[in-house]
Every structure is written in C-alpha cells, then in structure tokens.
Design an enzyme around this catalytic site. Structure first.
Site, PDB file in Angstrom:
ATOM      1  CD  GLU A   1      75.048 -38.863  66.746  1.00 38.60           C
ATOM      2  OE1 GLU A   1      74.932 -37.859  66.018  1.00 38.60           O
ATOM      3  OE2 GLU A   1      74.204 -39.756  66.785  1.00 38.60           O
TER       4      GLU A   1
ATOM      5  CG  HIS B   1      77.390 -40.967  63.750  1.00 40.92           C
ATOM      6  ND1 HIS B   1      76.725 -42.017  64.339  1.00 40.92           N
ATOM      7  CD2 HIS B   1      76.440 -40.124  63.298  1.00 40.92           C
ATOM      8  CE1 HIS B   1      75.423 -41.819  64.232  1.00 40.92           C
ATOM      9  NE2 HIS B   1      75.227 -40.675  63.602  1.00 40.92           N
TER      10      HIS B   1
ATOM     11  CG  HIS C   1      75.309 -36.894  60.126  1.00 43.76           C
ATOM     12  ND1 HIS C   1      75.187 -36.208  61.312  1.00 43.76           N
ATOM     13  CD2 HIS C   1      74.730 -38.110  60.357  1.00 43.76           C
ATOM     14  CE1 HIS C   1      74.568 -36.976  62.217  1.00 43.76           C
ATOM     15  NE2 HIS C   1      74.272 -38.117  61.656  1.00 43.76           N
TER      16      HIS C   1
HETATM   17  C1  BGC Z   1      70.777 -39.240  63.409  1.00 40.92           C
HETATM   18  C2  BGC Z   1      69.874 -40.379  63.010  1.00 40.92           C
HETATM   19  C3  BGC Z   1      70.480 -41.061  61.817  1.00 40.92           C
HETATM   20  C4  BGC Z   1      71.876 -41.510  62.176  1.00 40.92           C
HETATM   21  C5  BGC Z   1      72.605 -42.136  61.037  1.00 40.92           C
HETATM   22  C6  BGC Z   1      72.094 -39.820  63.788  1.00 40.92           C
HETATM   23  O1  BGC Z   1      72.947 -38.816  64.224  1.00 40.92           O
HETATM   24  O2  BGC Z   1      70.228 -38.466  64.435  1.00 40.92           O
HETATM   25  O3  BGC Z   1      68.574 -39.932  62.703  1.00 40.92           O
HETATM   26  O4  BGC Z   1      69.697 -42.139  61.390  1.00 40.92           O
HETATM   27  O5  BGC Z   1      72.631 -40.428  62.645  1.00 40.92           O
HETATM   28  O6  BGC Z   1      72.537 -41.351  59.927  1.00 40.92           O
END
Ligand code: BGC
Length: 346
Positions: A309, A175, A104
């Site tokens: 997402e 998210h 991210h």
């Molecule tokens: C990821 C997860 C993660 C979450 C929060 C998601 O997009 O794929 O593995 O725990 O985001 O960080």
C-alpha cells in the site's frame, strides 16, 4: 463496459461494474462501491490466464469482509493513534475503527461509499467522491477522485487526487492484495524486493512509537530479492503483528519513475513491479486474512495474499518530524498520489 448487478449495495442501488481491457488481453474489473479493484486477469506466455488479485465471489461479499480487498482508502490510510491529531492548535477527535485507533479512515471510510463514475472508456475510469465537513471527524469538505487506467505495458495505474476547504491530513491508497500464483495458496513462497533502507516498527496495535529503523541486518531487508518465507516471523517486530505489516520508507522518495518493489510468483511466470509517488509502502503479508470470503468455496486463510500500500508513514499527523513530505493538505493545494502495478508475464 459498464454493467449493473441484480443485487443491491448497502444504499439500496445496484453495484456498477466496470471492465477495462488492453490490446495485450489483460482484463481488469472494478466496482463503484469503494472505487474497488475486483480482478486483474493476465495472459501468460503459455496461453493460460492468471488472476493476480485476491477477491470475493460477488460484490455483496465485499461488505462482509474486513480485509479492504481492492478498495480505495481515505481520508487517511493506515492508523492514526488514539484517533486524534492536533492542527493549528485545535485537536480533532476522529471515529475510532480499530480499538482506540483509527484505521483506514474510520468506520465509514471511502471504501464503504458509493463513488460516482465521472467518465469511463475501455481503458480507464474516473471515480469521484465528496466527503462532508466532519466526516469521520476530519475537518472540512474534501473532494476526491480516483483515476484507474490500464496501459498497454500492462500497468494498472491509480491516481488519487483531493482538494479541501480546511486543512486536513490526506493519505489515500488502494488496498489491493496480490497472489501471483493465480490460485489460493501461501503467498510467502513469492520472492519480493523492496527498495527501502528503513522501516517503521510498530506495537501490537500497529502504532509506531520509536521512529524508523535501518533494515540492514534485520528480517526487513528486502533490498536484494528474497523469498518472503526466508525470514518470516524471525524477530520481535514481526511477531507482534503475525508477520510483515509495516511501512517501508522508499529510496525513490516519491519519484514515480523508479521501481520501488518487485514481486515474483514462485514459478516466475508472472512478475509485478510497483512504482509510486508516495514516500512509503506498507508491506502487509495478509496476517489476518483467515476467514475472509474468497472467489472459491473455501475462505482465505492467513498469508494467502499480500498488500503493498502506497502511503505516508502511519500516524504521520502526530509525527511531523518524520523525513517525508507533510501529510496535511491545505485549501488551494491539490493532493496527488500516483501508484502503478505493472505485470510482466513470461
Ligand atoms: C493493516 C493491517 C490490517 C489490514 C486490513 C492493513 O493496511 O496494516 O493491520 O489488518 O490493513 O485491515
């Protein structure tokens, strides 16, 4: 409507909260920190109001959780393996944020920035952000915007745009987590349809190695609606990551007029349809939510919310062979990614 909080964000200034409303009585709130969706309250046919999004009790708590609730993610959503990619013969080293990988957008991704509010009215808000050359290891200056609109047919429409002055992979998403029950509860009781023929298996760190796999005959086949609990943890691909946390390559192939996912609350009083111009959707069943602050007195536990997402496939900068558009944005081009979450109340 725009208000400022008495409490201060990590930069020492108030959080700015924005409220959007439509004529159907839907109320959506956002904040400028992380260009974050905080809440979506949907009137049901029986006159009650249902909160559709997971969230914390106050803006400050968003900085104390690692779930990325409602936040805008950039420059690159999901993982880049070993925090490294090569472009035009040059290797870029990124800031790792999950073990050796970048998740991210790095430790100070777009979710941890104050976005400017460029304009705003009762039904929409435009946020903008500049990311400097070298930010989290990425090349070039990037100018981003996030346009949130609440439509009269009850869509939260999110359009991310970006331009760059050096070639750079760009993959922005929101998210947000959903639980259409309106209260803290196990989201696996929801029925889900995902219009995707293939998914991307990953290792324990969420990194893909072997390419796409057909959903047919696996627990990842959501082409016909099924309860998330039906095949939960049924195979090794899920067990590695405590459930669903995988990208699905969409049948719609970027056609944002087609439904790509459909979600039903167990009582079927609230449904949600998803539309996106992105090639893939990461379905994350909230496997690591345990201990995340909620709006109530008890923190969330695992599997109390799910995220859908809209993205390029994870680690795409290292996999130009994958069947999707190129994730590298060039100077002179514009990145545009549109995603809509439409609520249908019965
Ligand atoms: C990821 C997860 C993660 C979450 C929060 C998601 O997009 O794929 O593995 O725990 O985001 O960080």
């Amino acid at each position: 409507m725009l208000t400022e909080t008495p409490t201060l964000a990590p930069d020492g200034l108030p959080y700015r909260l924005i409220t959007l409303r439509n004529a159907q009585g839907v109320v959506v709130t956002l904040m400028d920190w992380g260009a974050t969706l905080l809440s979506a309250r949907i009137p049901l046919a029986d006159g009650s109001i249902r909160e559709a999004l997971l969230g914390c009790a106050s803006p400050e708590q968003y900085s104390q959780q690692a779930a990325y609730f409602g936040a805008s993610i950039g420059r690159y959503a999901n993982r880049i393996a070993k925090s490294r990619f090569t472009l035009d013969g040059k290797t870029y080293e990124l800031t790792p944020s999950q073990g050796e990988n970048q998740l991210h957008g790095g430790t100070e991704g777009f979710d941890k920035r104050r976005w400017a509010i460029s304009n705003q009215n009762d039904t929409q808000v435009l946020f903008t952000l500049t990311s400097d050359d070298g930010d989290q290891g990425f090349p070039g200056t990037l100018n981003a915007s996030a346009l949130y609109r609440l439509t009269e047919d009850n869509r939260i429409s999110i359009e991310y745009r970006a331009t760059v002055d050096k070639a750079c992979p760009v993959n922005m998403t929101n998210h947000v987590y959903f639980n259409l029950n309106g209260e803290q509860s196990d989201v696996r009781s929801h029925k889900l349809q995902l219009l995707a023929d293939a998914y991307l298996p990953v290792d324990e760190m969420g990194i893909p190695h072997d390419g796409l796999k057909d959903v047919a005959g696996t627990s990842f086949d959501f082409r016909k609606p099924k309860a998330i609990s039906a095949d939960f943890l049924a195979d090794g691909d899920q067990q590695k990551v405590k459930g669903y946390d995988h990208a699905f390559l969409l049948q719609a192939k970027g056609d944002a007029s087609q439904v790509v996912a459909h979600l039903w609350s167990p009582d079927e009083k609230l449904q949600m349809k998803v539309y996106t111009s992105a090639p893939a959707l990461q379905f994350y069943s909230g496997n690591f939510l345990d201990g995340t602050p909620s709006r109530g007195s008890e923190p969330y536990t695992a599997w109390q919310g799910l995220a859908l997402e809209s993205e390029f496939l994870p680690d795409s900068p290292n996999h130009p062979e994958w069947p999707q558009p190129d994730c590298v944005l060039l100077p002179g081009e514009e990145y545009v990614s549109l995603t809509e979450y439409q609520f249908i109340a019965d």
